[in-house]
Design a protein around this motif. Structure first.
Motif, mmCIF file in Angstrom:
data_model
loop_
_atom_site.group_PDB
_atom_site.id
_atom_site.type_symbol
_atom_site.label_atom_id
_atom_site.label_comp_id
_atom_site.label_asym_id
_atom_site.label_seq_id
_atom_site.Cartn_x
_atom_site.Cartn_y
_atom_site.Cartn_z
ATOM 1 N N TYR A 32 0.629 -1.288 0.145
ATOM 2 C CA TYR A 32 0.139 0.073 -0.154
ATOM 3 C C TYR A 32 0.611 1.423 -0.232
ATOM 4 O O TYR A 32 0.263 2.575 0.130
ATOM 5 C CB TYR A 32 -0.950 0.056 1.239
ATOM 6 N N PRO A 34 2.168 2.893 -2.693
ATOM 7 C CA PRO A 34 1.874 3.952 -3.758
ATOM 8 C C PRO A 34 0.371 4.018 -3.614
ATOM 9 O O PRO A 34 -0.059 4.915 -4.473
ATOM 10 C CB PRO A 34 2.614 3.224 -4.931
ATOM 11 N N ASP A 35 -0.399 3.437 -2.813
ATOM 12 C CA ASP A 35 -2.055 3.349 -2.868
ATOM 13 C C ASP A 35 -2.319 4.549 -2.234
ATOM 14 O O ASP A 35 -2.452 4.609 -0.933
ATOM 15 C CB ASP A 35 -2.486 2.144 -2.458
ATOM 16 N N ASP A 36 -2.818 5.607 -3.007
ATOM 17 C CA ASP A 36 -3.360 6.869 -2.550
ATOM 18 C C ASP A 36 -4.693 6.732 -1.532
ATOM 19 O O ASP A 36 -4.995 7.412 -0.712
ATOM 20 C CB ASP A 36 -3.501 7.857 -3.385
ATOM 21 N N LEU A 37 -5.323 5.393 -1.766
ATOM 22 C CA LEU A 37 -6.731 5.380 -1.329
ATOM 23 C C LEU A 37 -6.444 4.551 0.221
ATOM 24 O O LEU A 37 -7.146 4.490 1.071
ATOM 25 C CB LEU A 37 -7.359 4.384 -2.014
ATOM 26 N N GLN A 38 -5.236 4.204 0.425
ATOM 27 C CA GLN A 38 -4.877 3.647 1.770
ATOM 28 C C GLN A 38 -4.325 4.502 2.779
ATOM 29 O O GLN A 38 -3.312 5.361 2.342
ATOM 30 C CB GLN A 38 -4.066 2.238 1.631
ATOM 31 N N ASP A 39 -4.696 4.407 3.968
ATOM 32 C CA ASP A 39 -4.132 5.682 4.909
ATOM 33 C C ASP A 39 -2.731 4.995 5.676
ATOM 34 O O ASP A 39 -1.870 5.642 6.255
ATOM 35 C CB ASP A 39 -5.000 5.857 6.081
ATOM 36 N N LYS A 69 0.358 7.120 6.960
ATOM 37 C CA LYS A 69 1.143 7.879 5.785
ATOM 38 C C LYS A 69 1.102 9.321 6.071
ATOM 39 O O LYS A 69 2.193 10.049 5.841
ATOM 40 C CB LYS A 69 0.344 7.651 4.441
ATOM 41 N N GLN A 70 0.377 9.730 6.957
ATOM 42 C CA GLN A 70 0.380 11.235 7.308
ATOM 43 C C GLN A 70 1.219 11.694 8.458
ATOM 44 O O GLN A 70 2.132 12.487 8.371
ATOM 45 C CB GLN A 70 -1.174 11.686 7.743
ATOM 46 N N PRO A 178 7.447 6.236 5.987
ATOM 47 C CA PRO A 178 6.798 6.320 4.707
ATOM 48 C C PRO A 178 7.872 7.101 3.665
ATOM 49 O O PRO A 178 8.824 7.880 4.132
ATOM 50 C CB PRO A 178 5.664 7.303 5.117
#
Length: 179
Positions: A32, A34-39, A69-70, A178
């Motif tokens: 996940y 590179p997956d922008d839909l996963q936090d 990721k944030q 990340p």
């Protein structure tokens, strides 16, 4: 010939698509990123020293990290798989850290039973939370760390040898994320 070519192209395409979602190096998987839909990014050592048959005999473990990721905050776990003749339901992991006993609560996440004419095999899947300093301690050792699965309610136990090389490879990968 044409069928083999099409099959080969299909497998290559599937491999490329899967590779975009999951990368595995030295048995350490990253999912996940590179997956922008996963936090969260998920890092595991599940494939590091996988049992040949795919079943723990009598046990196996792997490390896992969930990375926000944030914030970049990381949560670590050790996941345990146990295969036995009966349900064990151990609720603790114990090991020695610098001569001091460490006890971690163990929560069972799932169980399965497979039976045949010769008896039944009971497989259980448990998780214990770890802090980064515990992982670093395991990684710093020169020989495997013996971890004991046990319970305050029963006399039985099962020892698992946790590999420092696996902890080092896992931490090295998790520390770079990340991205």
């Amino acid at each position: 010939m044409k069928r083999n070519t099409l099959l080969g192209l299909g497998l290559l395409t599937a491999g490329l698509l899967t590779g975009c979602a999951t990368t595995t190096t030295d048995g350490i998987s990253v999912k996940y990123a590179p997956d922008d839909l996963q936090d969260q990014i998920l890092v595991t050592s599940e494939l590091y020293d996988q049992p040949f048959t795919g079943f723990p005999s009598p046990s196996d473990y792997f490390f896992a990290a969930s990375i926000d990721k944030q914030s970049g905050q990381k949560a670590y776990q050790i996941n345990l798989l146990v295969n036995s003749e009966d349900w064990k339901r151990w609720d603790q992991l114990q090991f020695s850290r610098n001569g001091e006993p460490v006890t971690l609560p163990l929560a069972w996440q799932g169980a399965d039973m497979t039976c045949n004419d010769y008896g039944c095999a009971h497989t259980e899947y448990g998780v214990a939370n770890l802090d980064e300093s515990t992982l670093q301690y395991i990684a710093s050792q020169s020989s495997p760390v013996e971890v004991r699965m046990r319970s305050s309610r029963v006399d039985s136990h099962l020892d698992v040898k946790v590999l420092p090389d696996e902890a080092r490879a896992f931490l090295a990968k998790a520390d770079r994320l990340p991205m």
